[in-house]
Structure formats: C-alpha cells, structure tokens
Scaffold this active site. Sequence first.
Site, PDB file in Angstrom:
ATOM      1  N   SER D 272     100.089   9.238 122.992  1.00 17.54           N
ATOM      2  CA  SER D 272     100.137   7.883 123.519  1.00 17.54           C
ATOM      3  C   SER D 272      98.880   7.166 123.058  1.00 17.54           C
ATOM      4  CB  SER D 272     100.209   7.936 125.041  1.00 17.54           C
ATOM      5  OG  SER D 272      99.642   6.776 125.628  1.00 17.54           O
ATOM      6  N   ARG D 311     139.708  -8.561  94.996  1.00 15.69           N
ATOM      7  CA  ARG D 311     138.270  -8.433  95.294  1.00 15.69           C
ATOM      8  C   ARG D 311     137.957  -9.418  96.395  1.00 15.69           C
ATOM      9  NH1 ARG D 311     135.107  -8.427  90.276  1.00 15.69           N
ATOM     10  NH2 ARG D 311     136.747  -6.864  90.016  1.00 15.69           N
TER      11      ARG D 311
END
Lengths: 448, 448, 448, 448
Positions: D272, D311
């Site tokens: 921490s 496409r």
Amino acid sequence: MSSRLIDGLLTTDALSHAFSDEVLIESMLDFEAALARAGAACGAIPMPAGAVIAGAARLTAVDIEALLRGARQNATLSIPLVEALTRHVAAVDPDAARYVHWGATSQDVYDTAIVLCVRRAWRSIQADHARLLSALGGLAETHAGTVMLARTLLQPAVPTTFGLKVAEWLGGVARSWHVWAESYDRTQVLQFGGAAGTLASLGEHAAAVEEGLAGELDLAIPDAPWHAQRDRFANFVATGGVYTGSLAKIARDISLLMQYEVGEVFEEGGGSSTMPHKRNPAGCATVLACAHRLPGLVATMLDCMVQEQERSVGGWHAEAATVADAVQAAGAAVAVLADTVEHLTVDHNRMRRNIESTRGVIFAERVTFEAAPHLGRERAADLVKAAVQSATLSGRTLADTVADSADLRAALSSHGHAALFVPETYLGSADAFRLRLIRASLPATRKH
Amino acid sequence: MSSRLIDGLLTTDALSHAFSDEVLIESMLDFEAALARAGAACGAIPMPAGAVIAGAARLTAVDIEALLRGARQNATLSIPLVEALTRHVAAVDPDAARYVHWGATSQDVYDTAIVLCVRRAWRSIQADHARLLSALGGLAETHAGTVMLARTLLQPAVPTTFGLKVAEWLGGVARSWHVWAESYDRTQVLQFGGAAGTLASLGEHAAAVEEGLAGELDLAIPDAPWHAQRDRFANFVATGGVYTGSLAKIARDISLLMQYEVGEVFEEGGGSSTMPHKRNPAGCATVLACAHRLPGLVATMLDCMVQEQERSVGGWHAEAATVADAVQAAGAAVAVLADTVEHLTVDHNRMRRNIESTRGVIFAERVTFEAAPHLGRERAADLVKAAVQSATLSGRTLADTVADSADLRAALSSHGHAALFVPETYLGSADAFRLRLIRASLPATRKH
Amino acid sequence: MSSRLIDGLLTTDALSHAFSDEVLIESMLDFEAALARAGAACGAIPMPAGAVIAGAARLTAVDIEALLRGARQNATLSIPLVEALTRHVAAVDPDAARYVHWGATSQDVYDTAIVLCVRRAWRSIQADHARLLSALGGLAETHAGTVMLARTLLQPAVPTTFGLKVAEWLGGVARSWHVWAESYDRTQVLQFGGAAGTLASLGEHAAAVEEGLAGELDLAIPDAPWHAQRDRFANFVATGGVYTGSLAKIARDISLLMQYEVGEVFEEGGGSSTMPHKRNPAGCATVLACAHRLPGLVATMLDCMVQEQERSVGGWHAEAATVADAVQAAGAAVAVLADTVEHLTVDHNRMRRNIESTRGVIFAERVTFEAAPHLGRERAADLVKAAVQSATLSGRTLADTVADSADLRAALSSHGHAALFVPETYLGSADAFRLRLIRASLPATRKH
Amino acid sequence: MSSRLIDGLLTTDALSHAFSDEVLIESMLDFEAALARAGAACGAIPMPAGAVIAGAARLTAVDIEALLRGARQNATLSIPLVEALTRHVAAVDPDAARYVHWGATSQDVYDTAIVLCVRRAWRSIQADHARLLSALGGLAETHAGTVMLARTLLQPAVPTTFGLKVAEWLGGVARSWHVWAESYDRTQVLQFGGAAGTLASLGEHAAAVEEGLAGELDLAIPDAPWHAQRDRFANFVATGGVYTGSLAKIARDISLLMQYEVGEVFEEGGGSSTMPHKRNPAGCATVLACAHRLPGLVATMLDCMVQEQERSVGGWHAEAATVADAVQAAGAAVAVLADTVEHLTVDHNRMRRNIESTRGVIFAERVTFEAAPHLGRERAADLVKAAVQSATLSGRTLADTVADSADLRAALSSHGHAALFVPETYLGSADAFRLRLIRASLPATRKH
C-alpha cells in the site's frame, strides 16, 4: 401477470413452453423421482420409500404463488418445491417422506432441471435449424448462376452471384451451429453434489446414486459437481450468441436487399397499421430483434461466472433466467429466419438491372488490372479513375468513357474491350467458393 | 406457458403486474380511447365516433393467442390489437369503427403504452426506494459511533465507523437515484407521429389532437415524435443500471460482512434444503442476481439506438422487453434490499473484536505518520514494517513490537504511545463525511 | 509497443494525448504538487517541504518501463510513481521527501488524475460537439423545404423533409449531450480520502488540506471520498454511451442514404485499395465503429460498480482503461461525424426522383384517409390496397389505378384527386416539429 | 501519445508487443510479400516483380503519423500502407510497383495480419496456460488430504478438501481452455477474396495464389473468404471470455480465502502507498480487472457480427481493436494467475482452525441424515436445528448440544456420536471427484 406479449417476438410457443412453470416443475420433480429410484436401487434409501416418492413426484395441484413466495424468501425455488413434495409424499406415506431429496442440495435439482428444459428447447431449435440449412442450401443451388452486385460498405463493388451470397450465409450458419451444438452437448450433464459438492451425506452410496440418477435422466456424468464452475452454460450461451449473430447477418442483408430502391429479394412480410402500400420485412425485424438481445445476455453469463467458493451469492441466481432468455431469443431467430428464407422471393431481373444501372463502373477494377501490365498500375489507375468520373458526371457508360482514352483503348485492344463489361465473365472463383461452402455445410462433413 | 418461476427473483408482484399482458393491453386501449376523445374534441373525427370508441376500448375478452400470432406476423402487437378493437367497435357501431386509431401508427400506441407501464412500475419503485433511503438513513444515524474495520482489497486497513460506511451506501444510492429519476421524468412523454413522424394524415388537426391526447394520458409533449430517436429510454435504462450498481455494492458488502468469519452484520436470510445450520444471505443474493442482469440489458438498449431512418428493422422491436426486464430487475433489487436493510442486525461487539484481532497492525500507518517527522519517512516506514512483521510472526501486538524499537519509542514518546492504538482516536473525518453524505441525500437537497 | 494503429479509428490525436502516459503522469504529479502546497499552506507539513515537493513534481526523465513493472507488482501505478517522486525529492532535499504524498492513498492520486485527464479530453469533445450542432442546425434550416421519402422498416412510407430528418438527428444529439454534460460535471470532483476514506492521518488538518487541494486543481469537493462508490464515472460512461448512440443513428442513416441505389446524400468518403470507382462512407464507418465499442464498455463500467468494502479487488482496477477507451471512442465519433456532416452533399433532385419512383403508392395512406369517411375505413382500405397492387404489378401510378375505381373516384371527387399525390401538400406537422426540435437544441434552452 | 500505463494491468509485455504497431505492420508486409511470391510462382505476376516486392516488403522507416492520417481518411490502414509500399517498391523498380497488392483487397491484408498477430500472442498465452495448469495440478495433488471448510453463499457448509477445491479450479480452466483452443485453431485461416470475395481479378490464377499465399503464411485455407462472416473471431473472443471467467473464479476465491479473517491462502501480494501492514491480493486484483473487461468486449464482437452485405460499414472496423483488447486481457489474466498460483501459500492449520471455530455446526446435515431414519426427517431436522441454535447462542459445540437431546442421543448411539464430528470422515466423494477432475485435465485426455 406474465408478459407474454412484450416478449412475444423473442420466443416461440415451443420454446416458451420448454421454460414454462409447468415444464420447470415437471423437470424438478423428474429429478426427485429419479433420485428416489436411484437411491432405492442401491440401498441408499429403502426400496418402498423410493417407489412412493417416485410415484408421488407428479405435477398435481401446484400453488405457483406459494412457490414464488418461498423461492423469494430463500433465493431458490428448490426449497419450497422440495417442501411441497415432502408434504405431498407425507400425506401418502410419512415414512417415505423422510427420504425425499435424499443426498441432494437445492442447486442439484434446479441446475439439472434447467439442463432438462434446455434439452426440450433444443429439439425444437434443431428442427428449425435443419429447415434453415435446407432452405439456404436450396437457394444456393438454384441461384448458382444468378448474377448480382456485390456491395462493400453499401456501395456497388464488383459482380458476384446470389448463389455465393447465400452460400456465405450458409457457411456462417453451419460453422457457428457446429460450435454451438458441441457446446450444447457439453451442457447435458447431471448436477449432483449434495450440500457442498462432495456427496458426503450419501457416503458409500454416492457413486451408485450418481450413476443411477444420470441414467434415469439420460444425462452424462460430469467429472465433478459444477456448483460454482459455470463454464458449460457460459459457453453454451456465448456460442449461441455467435450462432444468432450469423442469423442476424442474413436478416440484415435481406432487409437491405428488400429496400424499395434495391428490390432484389422479398420476404412475405408484414403490413402497416396505417399504410396500405407497405410490405415490411417483419421476419428480418424479428430476427434482428432477437439478435439484439444476445450480446447483453452473453455478457451477463460471463459476468456471472465469477462465483464465490462452493456456491455463489447472486451469480448463480441470475443464470437460469439468462439462459432461458438467450435460448428463446436464439431459437426464435432461427425459427423465424427459416420461415423467411423458405418463402423468399428472388428477383433476378432486378439484380441484373441494378448491375446495369451502374453503367459499368463496377468493372473499373477489372479494366485497371487489364491495363496495368501495359501502362503501369498507377497510370492505369489514373486513367480509369478519370474514365469513371467522366461516366459518373456524363451519365455515359464506363465502356464508352474508357474508349475516349487512346492509351486505354490500346492497352485493352487484345480483348475487344466491350467483353470486359460482361458480369458473367468477371465472377472469378465465386462458384468454386460456393461449392466449397456448400460441401462444408453438409451433415456428413460436420458432426452436427 | 410463461416462466414466472424462472424469473421469480428478478421481479416483484407489483412490477410484473406493471408489465403484464393485462396492463399492456389496457395501456394500449387507453391510448386508443384518449386518441378518439382528443380527435373528437377538435373535430378530427366525428364526436359520436369518438364517444363510441372511447367507450369500447376496455379490456374484455381478449384472445392472447390470437394477438400473439398477429404480433409475430407483423412484428408488432399494435396491428392485431387495433384490428381487434376495430372489430369490437364495428360490432357496436360500424360508422365509428372507421375512426379507430385515426392518425396514429403502430409505434405510437405501443411506445406510449410502454411509457404508461413504466409509470405504473415507477410508483412501486419510488416507494421501495423511499423505504431504503429511510432504513439507510436510520442506520447511518444509529451507528455514528460504531467503530469497525475499514477493509481495502479485502484486507484490514484502518478503523472507520459503520455509520460512515452506511452513509457512503446512502450517498451512492441517493446520487444515482437523482439521476435515474431525472431520466424517468424524461421518459414520460407522448409518442405520436403517425405513419412516419409528420402526423400528415391529421392535417390541420394535428396539434390539437397531440395536445388533447397528451393531456388525456397526463404525458408531456416531446419536441417531436421519437420513432427512431431512442435516447430517452436508453438513458432511463442506462442510469437505472447505475442505480442498481449502487444497490449491488451494498449487497456485496453485507454478504461479505455476514461471512461466518467476519460476522459483523446479518440479514434475516434464507435456509438450505439440506443443511439445518445455514443462514444464507438470500436477500443479498437476490439483489446481486438482479444487478448481474443490468449491464447486459443496458448494452442492448445502447446497441438498439442505432436505428434505421424513420423506423428501424429490429432495433425498436427489441426495446420493450429489454425495458421491462431492466425495470423489473432494478425494482426487485431495491425492494429486496429495502427489506434486507430494514431487518439488518448489527453486531458492534464483533466489529470491535475484529479490530482487536488485528493486534493493532492497522495502526501501522498512524505510527508511521507520527514517527516520520522525527525519523524521516523512509526510516519510520522501515522500522514500523519490521514491527508489523514481528507482530505478525510472534502473535504479539504492534504496540508491543513498536516498543521494542528504541528509535520508535523515542519518536512517539510525546504521546504515551499506547494512545495511538485506540480506534476512536483515529477516525479522522469519518463523522464529518457521514454528516455531509446524509445531508446531501435529503429530499430537500435533491429534487427527487 | 503500443497499438496506435489498431486503435487508430477509435480515437483522435487530441483524445489519445489526453490519456497518454505523459498527461497521466503529469496529472498525478499535479495532484502531488497541489497536495504539498495545500498541506504546507495549513501547516499539515512544513512550508519548505511543500515548496520543494511542489517544485520537484515535474515531468523529467520518467522510466516508463520501471513504472509499469511497479504498477503490475502492486496493482496500482501510484506506488511506483510516488516512490519515484520521493527519490527525486530526496535527491534535492531529504527532509522534504518525508512529506511526499502526505495523507493521501494510491487511489486518491490515481482517481484524481483520471478526472483531470477526462477534463482535458472534454475540452476537445466540447469543441467537436459544437461543430456538429452547428452543422446540423445549418442543414436543418437550409433543407426546411427539401422533400424526401420517409422510410420505415427501410420501406418508403410517406413524404417528409430532409430538414425534419436532420432536426430529429439534432434533437437526439442535443438531448443526449445535455445529459452527458451534466454527468461530466459530476465527475469533476476531487478524490481524497487517505488510507480508507477517513483522512485519519491528517487529523485536524483534513478539511483544510481537502479544500486547498480541490482549489489548486479547480475541482469540486464531493460529499465524501468515493473510493468504492463509482456512480459518477459509471454515469458518465453510460450517458456517453447514449450520446454516442445518437451519433451512430445519424451515421447509419447517412450510410443508407448514400447507397448507390438511393443516392440522396454523400459524405466526402474514402477510397478502395483495389476499386477505382468506389466512394466509401468512411466517416460513417468510423462513427459506427466507435459506437460499436460503447455498449460493451458501459457494461464493464456497470459491472465494476459492485466493489468490495472500502476498496475493491479488481473492480476499481478495470475502470480507468474503460473510461479512457469510452471517452476516446465517443469523442472520435463526434469529431468524425462533425467532419462528415460539415461536408455532406445533399442531392434534392434525387430525393424527389426517389419519391416519384414509387409512382405514388406512398400516398396510399392519404387516399385511404380521404376516402374512409365516405366509404368506411375497411372498404376504403380494401379498395386502396387493390389499387396499390394494381399499380405495383402494372407499373402505372397509384393516381391512375385509383381512378380505375368508381367508388374511390367518387369518394375523392371533391379534391380533384391528383392533388392528393403532391408531396408538398402531405407534410403535416413536419415543419412545426422541425422548428420545435431546433428551438429545443439551442444553447439558450439547455444549459449545456 | 499512447496509454501504456493506463492499460498496464490489462496486458503483458509479450502481448502488447504482439499487437504493436511494429508487429502489425510487419504482418501486413508479410502478407504482401507472400502474395507477391505466390503470385509470381504461378505466373499471376512476373517473377522479377514478385522477387522485388517480396524483398522490399520489410519494415524500414515507417511514418506512423502518415499511416494514421491515411487510415482515418479511408477507414482502413491498408490503403496508406499499400501506398507506402508501392512508393517504396517504385523507388527500386517502377515495373514491379505495378504488381504490389495484386489481386487483394484492403480487408485481405488487414484481417490476415490480425490473424498473424493473434498467433504471436497465442504462443505466449499457451506457455502461461501450461504454467497455470501445472501449478494447479501440483496443488491439487499436494493438498489431497488438506481438510477445509466448503462455503456456500459465503457461509460454512460442510468439510471439503483444498485438493478438491483446486481440482475444481483446474477442471474449469482445462475445460474452457479446450474450447478456447479449438476456437483459436479456427481463426488461423487466410483472408483472401479480392474486391468483393470472388478473387475475380486473379482469374484462373486465383486458386494457385490462394494456396501459395496460405502456404507462405502457414495458414489454413477457409471454405471461402469471410469478409462479412465473422463467426471465427467472434467465437474466439467469446470462448476466450469463458476461459477468462474460469480464471477470475479462482482469483475471487483466493482473494476471499486471503481475507485477514479467513487467512487460509496467501498470494505474495503487493503493498500500500500508505499502510505498511498491508499485504494486498494484487495478483487477484489484476486477474479480476482483466476479467471485468471481457464480457463487454465479447458483447461488442457479437454485436459487430451483423455486417452489411459483402463488407460492412463499421462492424468490421470495430473488430481488430476489440480482438486485441480481449486477447491481451485474457492473456494477462492467465499470466498473472499463473504467477499467483505458483507462489501461493497455503495455511492448512488455519483451515482446520476455521473448521473448529464453527463448533461443529457444519455437521448438522450429517447428524440429521444419521438421525432421520430413526426419527423421521422432519423430527430429526427440528431437533438438530434446536441443537444448532443452542450451540450458536451458548457458544458450546454441536456435539454437546446434540447430547442434550435424549432422542438424538438414542438415534445416534450406534456411532458413538462424537465420531460424527470428525471432518476427515465426512468428505464423501471429494477425493474421487478430485481424481476425476485431474485425469480429465491431462493433455492426453484433451487435445489441447
């Protein structure tokens, strides 16, 4: 108090039946009956108790409201259902009632019941999928030589055949079904682990009860209980999402081809409440609506996999409804798409007219390729681009504007350049691909 | 053939009623009745016809199966419903039947009906939300001074108060409700555009009918029809997802605090079908189950926004079921969480014992901060880290192992270092934050 | 080793810069500098230390690889960054180094830095949004009288105007921006809670440091730290998803209108690597690609809200990348759409020709409405439907086939029925709606 | 201007390299080189041109900014890359430049390049997966007899073994890998269809070029080009989502077992920035963060499947980034989890103490089962429940409170009832399941 109408497009009668209260309860009772028989057969519980329980585990007067209340209180339907069954058995034979649900936990009966509901739904999905494959296969054969525009980014590209287009659809559906069906097979396993997945309360009888129970229900025995290992259902829903995506691609294409301005294929369609002239792609709309649900449902299933220890707080509890929604949406999509494709009208004349309406510009690539070895690619491309622009602005055909250029005329002279603008001669491997796709989709090729 | 039981945890009776076939049809008929009255009032249709239609538009013998068939054929429920109503009116007055649905399109009646269903659901959600706010507010007051461990990454961090913890829950719920309620308000608009959003068939009467219809239904008039502009519902479901996320965070916390090994709070809980000693977080499981559904449903709503032209193919058709699922899941979550919090048991002794069981290591930060100005931060941190390790290995308290270090003893001497290990003296701004959160959650502060 | 090219369509230069390593580190150091100044100002740390830290917290030679290693080891970037800064300060003034990061926790600096990155991104998004609004507003004015087909379910419906169509786009964008901008405002708060959200290590200095820090960074002070209450960012991304959905609707419409067979509007477009004749809707493709990302990203944000206790295990850790992806995709969508709309070509002649090509069948509703009061709705509908079919099969106009029916002729005689087939006279409230939408989108009307 | 740090936890060095600009460009150039060689080999292009192009297609000075601009203008990277290559070749040999990209379309080179990037990523994922399997297998062996609490809904259930728990993890990972690896295999196909999927421009050379190209790149030949049929990648990402879900389940369990109050297993962990005593589950946090991303990414892939015609407009354009994100997140999850499991510490003493701390109530099910045949299930359950409550309230053991009841004493007398409270004798099929799971996970059993 249900919402059959709101969900109406996202299921079919057969599928909503497979996940109905009736079938769910029946499946849970099937589990309890099979458990009693299996337990009795190997001596885990007394033989008479087994017979009584198995005989009593039938759907009689069920109080759905009471079950719902009990389910909400305990966050599982199994507790009130087992209690109701126990009371029912006790009324017949108090001794036998001691042995109801013997060795099982709530999740065993509920998970297995969902497996059985899925099996019931699958039968109807299989039938619709077979119809769809057959309809697509037929179209792909019939239209082997039907020339049409290929469209990329929604713009005319070069010619293709409707046969190849349908074969591409077929390929996507067949491949994604193959994967989905394998995933389905893997769901057809028993859930049976007792309180925390060790079957401890059954002691030495565990293996025999497990085997008997699986046999009764015609389910495979998994390597171990899967109370908190949910990959099977997650895979089933995820690959069902892919399958549905393959269906939706077809529906989108049909709805685009059915535009008034395109007019190449038509579904029978639905009407409008106010416009008499409308013929709407109602089938495509339904397929696409179903497909819109799947990505979100798949996300939920994946998210639910992260379960705590031996049984989760919430992850498990969200799954059954998600599976039911996903299977119904996927199944409705294939049912409706099969109908749609079976009744599809194809306007091959319009397809040809749409090619013609491009005045040959879709052959620009071809002309460039033919001219490039003579002029260099860049110069060929520049000349053809100029010819395309001239055609676009003047409304003349590309054949004509190409002929305006002496260089292009010379480069293309060997052909008699008009031959370059015949769609049938510019289909390349369309038919070879069509045949490969059809072949790969045959049941002989794929197991499912 | 519905699946009330499978969906049972993801709704409540009030919410499933709000989206029931019955209420949906009633809402659609309310629209048609209001349309007839509004049309008659301004002369768009004959006054007698308006009266007959408005009088006839009541739920009588409805054939759900027929509606479902018609809905599936046309990809909209409105067509068979309007046909059924027209037949019903025609049986009374054939002349009036000409004016059923006058000027409206399918989507007008269906979208508006869903708006009305949502309004009905909202009332019950509001009540449950108020209960939850009140229960959280009460806890946040009662436990202003209840000291407990804060846990970060599921590890003990430093002390906090249960009052602040609850106030944080309260803040998240209040803030996300505020946003959700604003989104709700924006959904309460009429849908009325006719065939393609221009109300062309009503001619000069359009504005008057629009106004009359909105007034009859007590809905606001939007800037324009929103047939293909779906931001209102998308926002409503999306921000409902955030609200539900705020609820789920509470449920996850409670389920973690209720672990046997933690034992700090308890919900009443549910039982196990096989283990008599179990007290399960059934409420939390239900809230979390509901919350698991929302992200996926929100994704679907967003995905559905990309609609084609003046009415979409599929995007619109997937919405109503998604809205219904989302509202029910969010609403069930708040209903169940309100119950859970109202009956929460808090064990403040266990909270203190859990602090004590850390043997003071959670004050390591505090000791470091106190020592840092004297020793430098790095050296202080190193010494404290060594003391923590010594405490962890030896089972002694950090107060003791800190005292082993002459440097730390000297650095902390001004305090009498034992005072550093009293939780009540290391709460910082916990109470200030608690009060700010409570204040901000008050109805006076926020509009909703 | 980044993938700028793979992500290239989903961001812009300005947006990727806002979330670049450079800006992120700069923002984190801004936090640390502001913290030092605020701490020094109120006496929480020595004044000289504050000055040294604030002076040293500048981006110099940063070892990205080392930061990355440290971030992965600790699951947070803050730890290695604070360590690096501490070393940097220590090299200048070892005493000052004691006070680096004084009172803050990892999440404080990281969350606040992301808030600052979002602010930087927002500025560029605001500018693009303003461009888009302006471009749409201009089109909506210019084309107030440009008549075109409305299309429902991709089929011709009735006439509308391009001005109304654009105004509908504008309305969706303006409304969803309003909501998104409010959500954005709510994100602009400080994160500052220390180890577990109580600021305990700062003792009596907490409020002063909080206020000073917020002032330095020009951020609002939230009611309390929000380490595990993530509604602000979740709302921001969720409503950004709605905004993007409103953009994508426009892109889909444009791409459909730009189809060769429709040809009503054109974006400047991109080319093809092989087909010289292609003009692709490259802008629309990009906007839609961005929009495809949002629903999934929103789902992730909602899913991440269910965080554990005072700091989560994983939920928090997934957020920043998700926010960055979402903001960039939404921002790229509006940037590209603004370009696209600014350069849109509108072919009003083609719009009229497309209406004419329906040979009047789109007036079938109008004819029915006119005839219904004379013939009854059902009979009118039947006759018109027959006329539509006749027109469809024969290639004649509906005006002609309607005239074939004596009943219809009689019912419509008052008009001189040809007048019924003029689009300009069947636009209903199109212009009224257009004006209402434009008015509602003006900055004066909405705050944002 | 990239955001390596923001994405830092969601990838690894090897994986981000596999999708880097460098590798992407290299893969695209590999395609172009292979295409040139294959074209030359069969006479589609002149042999010397093939040699020149293949020789020139190497990564030299690439202008990323220019590529990005070109990609954004055309919505595809292929166009500017092919242009750059053409210029590069032209500088060497203008004649050869005519034949660059001969027969291919933009999507051919880009899709195939992504296939190659995935292959590179897969190698590193495979290695990490093997490490994870091995580590889990080892733990499952070592802890075959390590007794611990099973926990359902986060509450103590009955005893199990850590060996079974790990074997369940192993089973989930092995099963979902099997499916994912099959999906991976199916992605390893060439994309090669030319302008619209017919390879028309290659004429008779199409099949030879296709075969040569696939051979050069060591990819399989699909049944047909898959420009708009995206099931392969969708399946790959979807099943990768399931795999990641199986990993995340492990991470969640470890993070729960590592809680201070449980303390049964520990990862090495991270620290921490402010609390010296913290040992955070940093590995689990990272794995869970990665897993949070997958459901949303999978949803995007499924949503993108609904592509238009030959496409799509946008669907295709969103895929590559989604695949890259998903593969990196899944791959980072397995890499970090492998590290975590390889270094896991197991505290079997604490596991036993945690069982003991329940004071035997977890044997309530066992006692009930033993007593039920003598007392009837309901009476047995009632008595045991009373004994459990007595134990809970009094702090005595269940063994003692059971002995308070004469009926229970009698019913259990055959055992010497203390024997019922020994965990080792209530493990049921735990070891059998463990062995079945291990066996099923062996490479010999599964292909992958």
